[in-house]
Design an enzyme around this catalytic site. Sequence first.
Site, PDB file in Angstrom:
ATOM      1  N   GLU A  80       0.806  -1.224   0.000  1.00 23.32           N
ATOM      2  CA  GLU A  80       0.000   0.000   0.000  1.00 23.32           C
ATOM      3  C   GLU A  80       0.836   1.269   0.000  1.00 23.32           C
ATOM      4  O   GLU A  80       0.422   2.283  -0.562  1.00 23.32           O
ATOM      5  CB  GLU A  80      -0.953  -0.002   1.195  1.00 23.32           C
ATOM      6  CG  GLU A  80      -2.029  -1.073   1.145  1.00 23.32           C
ATOM      7  CD  GLU A  80      -1.620  -2.395   1.768  1.00 23.32           C
ATOM      8  OE1 GLU A  80      -2.493  -3.274   1.938  1.00 23.32           O
ATOM      9  OE2 GLU A  80      -0.411  -2.566   2.094  1.00 23.32           O
ATOM     10  N   PHE A 142     -11.478  -6.931  14.398  1.00 23.25           N
ATOM     11  CA  PHE A 142     -10.361  -7.390  13.573  1.00 23.25           C
ATOM     12  C   PHE A 142     -10.066  -6.380  12.473  1.00 23.25           C
ATOM     13  O   PHE A 142     -10.945  -5.963  11.747  1.00 23.25           O
ATOM     14  CB  PHE A 142     -10.713  -8.747  12.957  1.00 23.25           C
ATOM     15  CG  PHE A 142      -9.664  -9.265  12.001  1.00 23.25           C
ATOM     16  CD1 PHE A 142      -8.404  -9.624  12.457  1.00 23.25           C
ATOM     17  CD2 PHE A 142      -9.945  -9.378  10.652  1.00 23.25           C
ATOM     18  CE1 PHE A 142      -7.440 -10.095  11.586  1.00 23.25           C
ATOM     19  CE2 PHE A 142      -8.989  -9.853   9.765  1.00 23.25           C
ATOM     20  CZ  PHE A 142      -7.733 -10.217  10.238  1.00 23.25           C
ATOM     21  N   GLN A 143      -8.804  -5.985  12.374  1.00 22.41           N
ATOM     22  CA  GLN A 143      -8.304  -5.022  11.390  1.00 22.41           C
ATOM     23  C   GLN A 143      -9.014  -3.662  11.490  1.00 22.41           C
ATOM     24  O   GLN A 143      -9.159  -2.954  10.503  1.00 22.41           O
ATOM     25  CB  GLN A 143      -8.403  -5.569   9.966  1.00 22.41           C
ATOM     26  CG  GLN A 143      -7.417  -6.711   9.715  1.00 22.41           C
ATOM     27  CD  GLN A 143      -7.260  -7.056   8.255  1.00 22.41           C
ATOM     28  OE1 GLN A 143      -8.156  -6.841   7.442  1.00 22.41           O
ATOM     29  NE2 GLN A 143      -6.102  -7.602   7.907  1.00 22.41           N
ATOM     30  N   LYS A 192     -17.556  -1.225   6.145  1.00 22.58           N
ATOM     31  CA  LYS A 192     -17.973  -2.342   5.306  1.00 22.58           C
ATOM     32  C   LYS A 192     -19.481  -2.373   5.093  1.00 22.58           C
ATOM     33  O   LYS A 192     -19.960  -2.683   3.993  1.00 22.58           O
ATOM     34  CB  LYS A 192     -17.505  -3.660   5.945  1.00 22.58           C
ATOM     35  CG  LYS A 192     -17.698  -4.880   5.062  1.00 22.58           C
ATOM     36  CD  LYS A 192     -17.026  -6.099   5.667  1.00 22.58           C
ATOM     37  CE  LYS A 192     -17.158  -7.301   4.736  1.00 22.58           C
ATOM     38  NZ  LYS A 192     -16.435  -8.493   5.289  1.00 22.58           N
ATOM     39  N   MET A 503      24.087  10.001   2.161  1.00 19.25           N
ATOM     40  CA  MET A 503      23.922  11.320   2.764  1.00 19.25           C
ATOM     41  C   MET A 503      24.203  11.272   4.258  1.00 19.25           C
ATOM     42  O   MET A 503      24.810  12.195   4.824  1.00 19.25           O
ATOM     43  CB  MET A 503      22.530  11.871   2.497  1.00 19.25           C
ATOM     44  CG  MET A 503      22.358  13.334   2.893  1.00 19.25           C
ATOM     45  SD  MET A 503      23.461  14.464   2.003  1.00 19.25           S
ATOM     46  CE  MET A 503      22.486  14.778   0.538  1.00 19.25           C
TER      47      MET A 503
END
Length: 599
Positions: A80, A142-143, A192, A503
Amino acid sequence: MRYDTHTKVQPVVAGDVLPEPNPEISAETRRMSGAEILLRSLEAEGVKIVFGHPGGAVIKVYDEMARIKPTFQHILVRHEQGGTHAAEGYAKATGKVGTVLVTSGPGATNTVTGITDAYMDSVPIVVFTGQVPTGLIGNDAFQECDAMGVTRSITKHSYLVRDVRDLARTIKEAYHIARTGRPGPVLVDLPKDVLMAEAPFHYPESVSLRGYAIPEAGRPEKITRAARMIMESQRPIFYVGGGAINSNASESLTEFAQHARIPVTTTLHGLGAFPEDDVLALRMLGMHGTWWANQAVQHCDLIIAVGARFDDRVTGKLDSWAPHAKVIHIEIDQSCISKNVFADCAILGDVNTVLKQLRPLVEPKDTSEWLAQIEAWRQECPLEYEQDGKLRAQFIIEAMREKTQGDAVVLTDVGQHQMWTAQYFRFLHPRTHITSGGLGTMGFGMPAAMGAAFGLREAKSDRPVVCISGDGGFVMNAQELSVAAAHKLPLKLAVINNRFLGMVRQWQELFHMERYSHTDLSDTNPDFVKLAEAHHCVGLRASTPDEALGIIDEAWKVHDRPTVMEFQVAKEEMVFPMVPAGAATGDMITKRMTPNSFV
């Protein structure tokens, strides 16, 4: 169980299957699931590309995607974060809004770096995140993740859609907010059950948001005052940021500067807003800008700031920056005006519009003496690097420039190679330099290049997409190579491999007595050629200047997949000139100075 459209949305009962919609009923009148409303709204908005990854909370969206086959193209990314950077690259290359679709929980949190990057760099993207059903929000389901709470400080605006009847309007508002004014990311959180519920679909034609006003033209009295300040100045400069590119003001800026004979310096994000082969171009200013640009700032009597925010990497020590200059600040975001540097004349408005207002009031100026002084500074400390037969990043960037004649979209990751690209490529056109500036995100370059390539393909442009990365940053999102290969994107990916976090190593050498703590990548770097081949790409390697020229030629013969070019360069090379952190821009370190004398 069913609920009519006048009732608050409720969770759909487990196992409840929504009926197939009747295709004979128009999309404007028939009831749709929230998931289909999302897809139809994206179509109505004109979205062409969606970067996404499925999951449980958005599985209904992907099911509808398979059923109705929307007009936009969905790109399945491998992470993602990569998808969010791809949306940034698409947005920066095209000027359109990038779109991301992810699931709840880790899907949402994996977008946070990309959202922050877009917020810092004023990039218009809309990120759709899945969410647990509304009845479970706050129950540690969940999630579950409070995506709005996590991203509240890094988005231009965010929404949690609780009613399917609000979905189409919310999407319309999200894209409007993302693209207008000072662009930025907008998050839309989608429970959902909202995606499962049904409602009639209607996509609004316009948006009206109370308290959200977009400035256009500058106030006439401000325009008149600014014109007078310009005409009275003896040593003026334009200081140009990414806002000039966002407002498509490059043509207006170039014509104005050439008409008035005023030199132009740009920020990292302003590169390409003014052609760097023009005699008036001072190129980049700031921490790793040119000596002559920074000297011009320190000695000018007027700064015309155009779509820039006076970032600390530009100004260095504020109370020593541009000590003799008055400031005209042209900016669309009120919060940026006089935030870091006081504006003697602040003009709130669209940059392109304001420049067009101002230009007729300004006569050509005789700046020959001022330009001659700047040329003397240019000769005093030019950009140069050691020519000793070793392969160096600057040579590679100049070779890429020669190969493309400057007509390419060039993306970078973050680090030394990023600054060398800004110094040596010499950009001629807007939207041809894309990088992570404000956040400085390693891992940005490769997925952003993929997004830019999709944007150019959509526009039917044959301009090559070149990504220059370091060995440290490249591996952070290398998984997207497979995605680019699957879509036959002919990316030219240069990995500047010095086997160090370059760097950080430079700072350790200059300011920390050469204590190289955890910056050596020799034991953990992959074989970049094998890595490329494992992802179905072409892999090439060079360790000498002649080999480098050879593999660049080979890369340009590949048209059906990405090519990864590993350049094994000298590890001790450093980026100069350089302004140490907290120092004034007039106190630059050059190669003529002894590094450890600054400890």
